[in-house]
Scaffold this motif. Sequence first.
Motif, PDB file in Angstrom:
ATOM      1  N   UNK A   1     -71.183  -7.308 -11.542  1.00 59.44           N
ATOM      2  CA  UNK A   1     -69.898  -7.786 -11.413  1.00 59.44           C
ATOM      3  C   UNK A   1     -69.049  -7.001 -10.289  1.00 59.44           C
ATOM      4  N   UNK A   2     -69.242  -5.876 -10.176  1.00 63.76           N
ATOM      5  CA  UNK A   2     -68.528  -5.243  -9.150  1.00 63.76           C
ATOM      6  C   UNK A   2     -69.117  -5.605  -7.683  1.00 63.76           C
ATOM      7  N   UNK A   3     -70.229  -5.662  -7.826  1.00 61.38           N
ATOM      8  CA  UNK A   3     -70.826  -6.027  -6.444  1.00 61.38           C
ATOM      9  C   UNK A   3     -70.295  -7.655  -5.976  1.00 61.38           C
ATOM     10  N   UNK A   4     -70.160  -8.369  -6.970  1.00 63.89           N
ATOM     11  CA  UNK A   4     -69.665  -9.708  -6.744  1.00 63.89           C
ATOM     12  C   UNK A   4     -68.491  -9.849  -6.294  1.00 63.89           C
ATOM     13  N   UNK A   5     -67.457  -8.695  -6.880  1.00 62.50           N
ATOM     14  CA  UNK A   5     -66.050  -8.673  -6.497  1.00 62.50           C
ATOM     15  C   UNK A   5     -65.938  -8.107  -4.944  1.00 62.50           C
TER      16      UNK A   5
ATOM     17  N   UNK B   1     -64.248 -10.151  -1.853  1.00 61.19           N
ATOM     18  CA  UNK B   1     -63.244  -9.643  -1.319  1.00 61.19           C
ATOM     19  C   UNK B   1     -63.639  -9.420   0.217  1.00 61.19           C
ATOM     20  N   UNK B   2     -64.853  -9.025   0.516  1.00 60.27           N
ATOM     21  CA  UNK B   2     -65.178  -8.896   2.056  1.00 60.27           C
ATOM     22  C   UNK B   2     -65.155 -10.507   2.669  1.00 60.27           C
ATOM     23  N   UNK B   3     -65.634 -11.510   1.988  1.00 56.40           N
ATOM     24  CA  UNK B   3     -65.850 -12.802   2.413  1.00 56.40           C
ATOM     25  C   UNK B   3     -64.424 -13.364   2.614  1.00 56.40           C
TER      26      UNK B   3
ATOM     27  N   UNK C   1     -55.243  -3.503  -0.116  1.00 59.27           N
ATOM     28  CA  UNK C   1     -56.460  -4.083  -0.208  1.00 59.27           C
ATOM     29  C   UNK C   1     -57.666  -3.261   0.203  1.00 59.27           C
ATOM     30  N   UNK C   2     -57.609  -2.640   1.620  1.00 55.95           N
ATOM     31  CA  UNK C   2     -58.616  -1.869   2.084  1.00 55.95           C
ATOM     32  C   UNK C   2     -58.957  -0.676   1.101  1.00 55.95           C
ATOM     33  N   UNK C   3     -57.993  -0.009   0.334  1.00 57.33           N
ATOM     34  CA  UNK C   3     -58.066   0.916  -0.539  1.00 57.33           C
ATOM     35  C   UNK C   3     -58.954   0.485  -1.902  1.00 57.33           C
ATOM     36  N   UNK C   4     -58.103  -0.781  -2.254  1.00 55.03           N
ATOM     37  CA  UNK C   4     -58.982  -1.623  -3.351  1.00 55.03           C
ATOM     38  C   UNK C   4     -60.387  -1.375  -3.314  1.00 55.03           C
ATOM     39  N   UNK C   5     -60.852  -2.130  -1.986  1.00 58.38           N
ATOM     40  CA  UNK C   5     -62.292  -2.449  -1.870  1.00 58.38           C
ATOM     41  C   UNK C   5     -62.881  -1.123  -1.710  1.00 58.38           C
ATOM     42  N   UNK C   6     -62.436  -0.258  -1.164  1.00 60.73           N
ATOM     43  CA  UNK C   6     -63.058   1.197  -1.034  1.00 60.73           C
ATOM     44  C   UNK C   6     -63.196   1.750  -2.499  1.00 60.73           C
ATOM     45  N   UNK C   7     -62.159   1.304  -3.471  1.00 60.14           N
ATOM     46  CA  UNK C   7     -62.343   1.913  -4.825  1.00 60.14           C
ATOM     47  C   UNK C   7     -63.287   1.066  -5.457  1.00 60.14           C
TER      48      UNK C   7
END
Length: 139
Positions: free
Chosen positions: A36-40, A44-46, A64-70
Amino acid sequence: MASEGSTYGDIHRYEPPRESTAAAVGIVLLTVIQVGLVGLFTYGMIAGWASGIGATLTVSLIEANMFLGGVLTAIFIDLAFIMLLYRKEFLPDVMIVKKRRRKWEDLYIRQDDVDGASMADKDQLVETVKRAVYPYYKK
């Protein structure tokens, strides 16, 4: 050096893994969370949640960048727990006799040279120093 009676490749200790059902269920649940995390993160990257540079960098893009980093951090922490559980519960604890590698003491010092050489003769001391300083010194 190996102790007497043991040859290379002998197994000193072998403890079988516990293979508990709770650990297996935990690994499956952590794997589902991992997917699930990898899919999210991939979505987000796409979708370009954190795309933007320079003057177009706004507060929402930074968040958003901080969220993707988290999310990426959570992916690696989850993976670490999966590997920890697998190693602890499903891999046996084995100690095998291995070949001892030679150390530098074995290679460069002979047993009779362990204490070093003394320079008791004072007449030869000056000559020894001259030869040490200038190796092409002739008598």
